[in-house]
Design a protein around this motif. Structure first.
Motif, mmCIF file in Angstrom:
data_model
loop_
_atom_site.group_PDB
_atom_site.id
_atom_site.type_symbol
_atom_site.label_atom_id
_atom_site.label_comp_id
_atom_site.label_asym_id
_atom_site.label_seq_id
_atom_site.Cartn_x
_atom_site.Cartn_y
_atom_site.Cartn_z
ATOM 1 N N LEU B 542 17.180 42.605 19.695
ATOM 2 C CA LEU B 542 16.054 41.804 19.218
ATOM 3 C C LEU B 542 14.871 42.674 18.877
ATOM 4 O O LEU B 542 14.656 43.729 19.463
ATOM 5 C CB LEU B 542 15.588 40.889 20.350
ATOM 6 N N GLN B 543 14.071 42.190 17.937
ATOM 7 C CA GLN B 543 12.766 42.798 17.740
ATOM 8 C C GLN B 543 11.736 41.690 17.655
ATOM 9 O O GLN B 543 11.958 40.678 17.001
ATOM 10 C CB GLN B 543 12.754 43.616 16.447
ATOM 11 N N TYR B 544 10.627 41.881 18.344
ATOM 12 C CA TYR B 544 9.531 40.926 18.232
ATOM 13 C C TYR B 544 8.579 41.461 17.181
ATOM 14 O O TYR B 544 8.177 42.623 17.240
ATOM 15 C CB TYR B 544 8.800 40.800 19.565
ATOM 16 N N VAL B 545 8.218 40.612 16.196
ATOM 17 C CA VAL B 545 7.240 41.058 15.205
ATOM 18 C C VAL B 545 6.172 39.986 15.011
ATOM 19 O O VAL B 545 6.412 38.794 15.236
ATOM 20 C CB VAL B 545 7.878 41.373 13.835
ATOM 21 N N ILE B 546 5.003 40.423 14.587
ATOM 22 C CA ILE B 546 3.906 39.500 14.319
ATOM 23 C C ILE B 546 3.816 39.306 12.811
ATOM 24 O O ILE B 546 3.802 40.272 12.043
ATOM 25 C CB ILE B 546 2.587 40.063 14.884
ATOM 26 N N THR B 547 3.820 38.031 12.401
ATOM 27 C CA THR B 547 3.776 37.735 10.967
ATOM 28 C C THR B 547 2.332 37.516 10.516
ATOM 29 O O THR B 547 1.399 37.542 11.324
ATOM 30 C CB THR B 547 4.587 36.469 10.659
ATOM 31 N N ASP B 548 2.167 37.242 9.221
ATOM 32 C CA ASP B 548 0.803 37.099 8.691
ATOM 33 C C ASP B 548 0.143 35.776 9.083
ATOM 34 O O ASP B 548 -0.965 35.477 8.645
ATOM 35 C CB ASP B 548 0.778 37.302 7.177
ATOM 36 N N LYS B 549 0.833 34.989 9.931
ATOM 37 C CA LYS B 549 0.162 33.796 10.464
ATOM 38 C C LYS B 549 -0.887 34.187 11.504
ATOM 39 O O LYS B 549 -1.662 33.356 11.972
ATOM 40 C CB LYS B 549 1.176 32.862 11.124
ATOM 41 N N CYS B 550 -0.856 35.445 11.906
ATOM 42 C CA CYS B 550 -1.730 35.928 12.976
ATOM 43 C C CYS B 550 -3.198 35.824 12.568
ATOM 44 O O CYS B 550 -3.577 36.213 11.464
ATOM 45 C CB CYS B 550 -1.365 37.377 13.305
ATOM 46 N N ARG B 551 -4.019 35.255 13.484
ATOM 47 C CA ARG B 551 -5.444 35.114 13.186
ATOM 48 C C ARG B 551 -6.283 36.164 13.911
ATOM 49 O O ARG B 551 -7.496 36.142 13.843
ATOM 50 C CB ARG B 551 -5.939 33.727 13.633
ATOM 51 N N GLY B 552 -5.591 37.011 14.659
ATOM 52 C CA GLY B 552 -6.327 38.051 15.380
ATOM 53 C C GLY B 552 -7.126 37.517 16.553
ATOM 54 O O GLY B 552 -8.248 37.931 16.817
ATOM 55 N N GLU B 571 -8.163 40.420 13.101
ATOM 56 C CA GLU B 571 -7.255 41.159 12.222
ATOM 57 C C GLU B 571 -5.831 41.000 12.730
ATOM 58 O O GLU B 571 -5.605 40.740 13.910
ATOM 59 C CB GLU B 571 -7.641 42.639 12.205
ATOM 60 N N MET B 572 -4.886 41.154 11.814
ATOM 61 C CA MET B 572 -3.500 40.979 12.195
ATOM 62 C C MET B 572 -3.101 42.030 13.239
ATOM 63 O O MET B 572 -3.427 43.201 13.098
ATOM 64 C CB MET B 572 -2.614 41.113 10.975
ATOM 65 N N HIS B 573 -2.373 41.549 14.288
ATOM 66 C CA HIS B 573 -1.953 42.449 15.342
ATOM 67 C C HIS B 573 -0.594 43.060 15.043
ATOM 68 O O HIS B 573 0.125 42.619 14.151
ATOM 69 C CB HIS B 573 -1.924 41.704 16.688
ATOM 70 N N HIS B 574 -0.221 44.022 15.858
ATOM 71 C CA HIS B 574 1.030 44.726 15.605
ATOM 72 C C HIS B 574 1.732 45.022 16.946
ATOM 73 O O HIS B 574 1.086 45.334 17.934
ATOM 74 C CB HIS B 574 0.716 46.045 14.872
ATOM 75 N N ILE B 575 3.071 44.882 16.968
ATOM 76 C CA ILE B 575 3.813 45.187 18.204
ATOM 77 C C ILE B 575 4.505 46.542 18.070
ATOM 78 O O ILE B 575 5.221 46.785 17.097
ATOM 79 C CB ILE B 575 4.882 44.113 18.502
ATOM 80 N N ASP B 576 4.297 47.387 19.024
ATOM 81 C CA ASP B 576 4.994 48.674 19.066
ATOM 82 C C ASP B 576 6.368 48.435 19.690
ATOM 83 O O ASP B 576 6.491 48.225 20.903
ATOM 84 C CB ASP B 576 4.169 49.660 19.911
ATOM 85 N N ALA B 594 2.835 32.785 15.335
ATOM 86 C CA ALA B 594 2.833 33.956 14.467
ATOM 87 C C ALA B 594 3.838 35.017 14.907
ATOM 88 O O ALA B 594 4.151 35.927 14.145
ATOM 89 C CB ALA B 594 1.438 34.565 14.434
ATOM 90 N N ILE B 595 4.331 34.901 16.150
ATOM 91 C CA ILE B 595 5.246 35.934 16.636
ATOM 92 C C ILE B 595 6.679 35.412 16.576
ATOM 93 O O ILE B 595 6.967 34.309 17.049
ATOM 94 C CB ILE B 595 4.879 36.337 18.081
ATOM 95 N N VAL B 596 7.562 36.171 15.970
ATOM 96 C CA VAL B 596 8.957 35.729 15.843
ATOM 97 C C VAL B 596 9.906 36.817 16.330
ATOM 98 O O VAL B 596 9.563 37.996 16.369
ATOM 99 C CB VAL B 596 9.314 35.364 14.381
ATOM 100 N N LYS B 597 11.131 36.331 16.689
ATOM 101 C CA LYS B 597 12.182 37.274 17.067
ATOM 102 C C LYS B 597 13.053 37.488 15.841
ATOM 103 O O LYS B 597 13.422 36.516 15.170
ATOM 104 C CB LYS B 597 13.039 36.675 18.186
#
Lengths: 124, 598
Positions: B542-552, B571-576, B594-597
């Motif tokens: 799996l990878q968790y990613v933040i999409t552009d629905k993110c409102r920061g 601002e849009m967040h990011h997952i390492d 905003a966060i999806v698998k």
């Protein structure tokens, strides 16, 4: 346990006691006692206990005794409704424990309501 | 037992007991005494009603009011309102999931859950007090034993069971009448009747419920079987993990003794029969008949090759007739009502009804009994109430670790022994685990194999070594280390184990893998080739990613235990992904989805 007769005897005896758990409403006689505050204050509880004793004494397996709330005619309490299968309900009013055996014998066993105890007679 | 005007039936099955029904009963008795109603209202502890999802379940008669999820605090209200004043406590009355209808009055049969059911083996569960033999007798108990002993010959009893078409409910589906006949035909100075109550399939609990709710049915049936095959002794092998079932069975055996329904010269005939309980330590393999008998003898529970079959040489090397609890529960009814009555239910080759334990992703978790041939769809949707949270149905697992997974295309399969085998699964003991779109089928296969590897007794190499090799391959696949050729290796191993293992445990262990390969091969391929889990279940893939629905809003970065999420306000967040633990905390917290698998 030596015979079918013994088994049958236990069966009949117990059936009477658990009959109220049956789901078939078409065969049971329901005795419903008004047991709201007004009913209880007017003495409904001893009346209900008398009904339970009387039906047990006679081994009436198809009778259930239950209670209900106030239907508004508090001055006529204790009130008892008797539902025979397929018949209109009969309402008895001002019921006292000593009236119970007659109601059970004449109405529930023999199908003849005790007219003089009914609401019709009381309201004449 | 006196006459009471009201009976309060509290479920005392294992499910409701674990959610506190014992305390409920105590509270009811206390409150009823306080209200001075102890001569009017009786509290009865029954067996399982089946609707475990709604437990603890309380039914008040004569109204038949069905209260669900009753808590100790609710008891006071039920006593003061319903029992004292005769007013139902509406907010505690059971509400149907699907229709949102409340069960108004009388008749459980109006509830969707019960409407499609036909209760034969479970007929007394939740209806009688299992610790009171009189109640069992009131519902025709021991009439069948009387009929068999005094009005039928041993051959007639066996013929009736043969004619009924009853098949073993423990899994194999072997015709019960034939088993009886074989054991009857064996010549010996001593024969035994045995009952398999070593219910081991994860999720199956019908045998436990029958022993808890209607133990006398099993005792009566075993006595009938003893008469038919010529045995004077019987053993019930039940797992020690079923303490309530064991206790009720002990009580029932003692009561049957007191009444002379067990012991010497039953019903004045020259037939004598006695029952003993043997506790098992809960090994799955002890549900296999030869291993079970070794265990009863006090030896290590390991299977032995057949033949010789138990009908020839079983317990203590004497002819033995072993049936499962649910099979026995059908027997008194068949003797009493006749084989023809039983044959009217079910399909051509599978007669009668079958109990299923519904579990997994389903609204009405519980125990249901339906005529053979009822489609899976009816069981899962009409009775089971469908899948919770609006998720899509993916598969249903039948038959436990020996069975298989059936996909949505097969939902209209009528459930009976032969149809399930044709579809690539099996009846097993009747566990039915429903899976939704979030379940990964490779992981399900891994789960069941993990179970069989654990439970393998180790006597034969195919099962001991083969299943472990299969498990290793599956573990590799779900971790994203699958290789080309793994599927073929799995198939090869599975077919070899099936053909060569000593007992049923090993022979059926590969079934979960084979059936998921048959219907969900693409999921295996996705795991191996694309290193992806289509159900987003396998953590390593799996990878968790933040999409552009993110409102920061920064909520996720605050909750992340690994400090893997970075980004500034608005601002849009990011997952390492290197730091991410895949715990899912951020998804739960995010208000914008905003966060999806992936």
């Amino acid at each position: 346990m030596k015979s079918l007769a013994e088994l049958q005897a236990i069966r009949e005896k117990t059936l009477n006691r658990i009959n109220l758990r049956k789901e078939d409403e078409n065969e049971t006689v329901r005795i419903v006692v008004g047991m709201a505050t007004c009913g209880i204050a007017a003495g409904a509880r001893p009346v209900m206990l008398s009904f339970m004793e009387e039906t047990e004494k006679r081994g009436l397996g198809n009778v259930t005794v239950s209670q209900t709330g106030c239907i508004g005619m508090c001055r006529l309490e204790p009130m008892v409704d008797v539902y025979l299968p397929g018949q209109e309900k009969v309402t008895y009013v001002h019921v006292k424990p000593e009236m119970v055996s007659r109601i059970v014998a004449e109405h529930i066993v023999n199908g003849r309501p005790v007219e003089e105890y009914t609401i019709g007679a009381a309201e004449k | 037992m006196e006459i009471y005007r009201a009976h309060v039936l509290c479920c005392g099955g294992t499910g409701c007991t674990s959610s506190g029904s014992a305390q409920l009963i105590e509270r009811f008795e206390q409150k009823i005494a306080e209200a001075g109603l102890e001569k009017e209202v009786k509290v009865i502890r029954t067996g399982c009603f089946g609707l475990c999802e709604a437990g603890p379940v309380v039914i008040v008669y004569p109204e038949g009011t069905f209260y669900s999820r009753v808590r100790v605090e609710d008891v006071d209200e039920i006593v003061s309102e319903h029992l004292l004043k005769g007013r139902k406590v509406q907010h505690l009355v059971y509400t149907d999931h699907a229709s949102h209808e409340q069960n108004a009055n009388k008749s459980l049969n109006d509830i969707n859950f019960y409407k499609h059911q036909k209760r034969v083996a479970l007929r007394n569960c939740g209806v009688i007090d299992p610790e009171n033999i009189d109640e069992y007798i009131a519902f025709d108990g021991y009439m069948a034993l009387e009929k068999a002993l005094t009005k039928m010959t041993r051959e007639e009893v066996i013929d009736e069971i043969l004619k009924s078409g009853l098949r073993g409910r423990g899994g194999g589906g072997f015709p019960t009448g034939l088993k009886w006949k074989f054991t009857y035909n064996s010549q010996a100075d001593q024969k035994y009747v045995a009952c398999n109550a070593d219910e081991g399939d994860p999720g199956a609990f019908m045998d436990r419920s029958i022993l808890e709710g209607d133990p006398h049915a099993v005792i009566e049936a075993m006595a009938i079987a003893g008469y038919a095959i010529g045995a004077s002794e019987g053993y019930v092998y039940v797992r020690a993990e079923y303490p309530i079932a064991v206790k009720r069975l002990e009580i029932a055996i003692n009561q049957a003794h007191e009444y002379g329904l067990l012991g010497k010269n039953i019903f004045g005939t020259d037939f004598s029969f006695d029952l003993k309980i043997r506790l098992g330590a809960g090994a799955f393999v002890c549900g296999e008949e030869t291993a079970l008998m070794r265990s009863i003898e006090g030896k290590r529970g390991e299977p032995t090759p057949r033949p010789p079959f138990p009908a020839v040489k079983g317990l203590f090397a004497k002819p033995t007739m072993l049936n499962n609890v649910e099979t026995y529960a059908n027997v008194p009814q068949i003797i009493l009502k006749g084989a023809d009555w039983f044959c009217e239910m079910g399909t051509e080759k599978s007669k009668g009804t079958k109990v299923f334990a519904l579990g997994g992703k389903i609204n009405n978790t519980g125990l249901v009994e339906v005529p053979m041939g009822t489609p899976l769809r009816t069981i899962i949707y009409d009775i089971g109430g469908g899948i919770p949270n609006g998720k899509a149905f993916k598969a249903v697992q039948t038959g436990g670790p020996s069975g298989g997974c059936l996909p949505a295309e097969l939902l209209d399969t009528p459930v009976d022994y032969d149809n399930l085998i044709a579809a690539g699964s099996m009846m097993g003991s009747g566990g039915m685990i429903v899976m939704d779109e979030d379940n990964c089928m490779v992981d399900i296969a891994r789960f069941f194999l993990d179970f069989t590897v654990d439970e393998s007794c180790g006597k034969c190499a195919p099962c001991r070594i083969g299943t472990r090799r299969m498990l290793e391959i599956l573990e590799r696949i779900v971790e994203g280390k699958g290789e080309e050729g793994d599927i073929e290796k799995l198939e090869n191993l599975a077919n070899t184990i099936k053909a060569t293992a000593l007992c049923g445990l090993g022979q059926t262990a590969p079934n979960p893998v084979l059936s998921t390969l048959k219907f969900f091969r693409h999921e295996y391929e996705a795991h191996i080739k694309e290193k992806k889990c289509p159900a987003h279940h396998c953590q390593k893939l799996l990878q968790y990613v933040i999409t552009d629905k993110c409102r920061g809003c920064t909520l996720c970065s605050k909750i992340c235990p690994a400090g893997a999420i970075t980004g500034s306000v608005k601002e849009m967040h990011h997952i390492d992904t290197a730091k991410c633990l895949k715990c899912g905390a951020c998804i739960e917290k995010c208000r914008f989805g905003a966060i999806v698998k992936i």
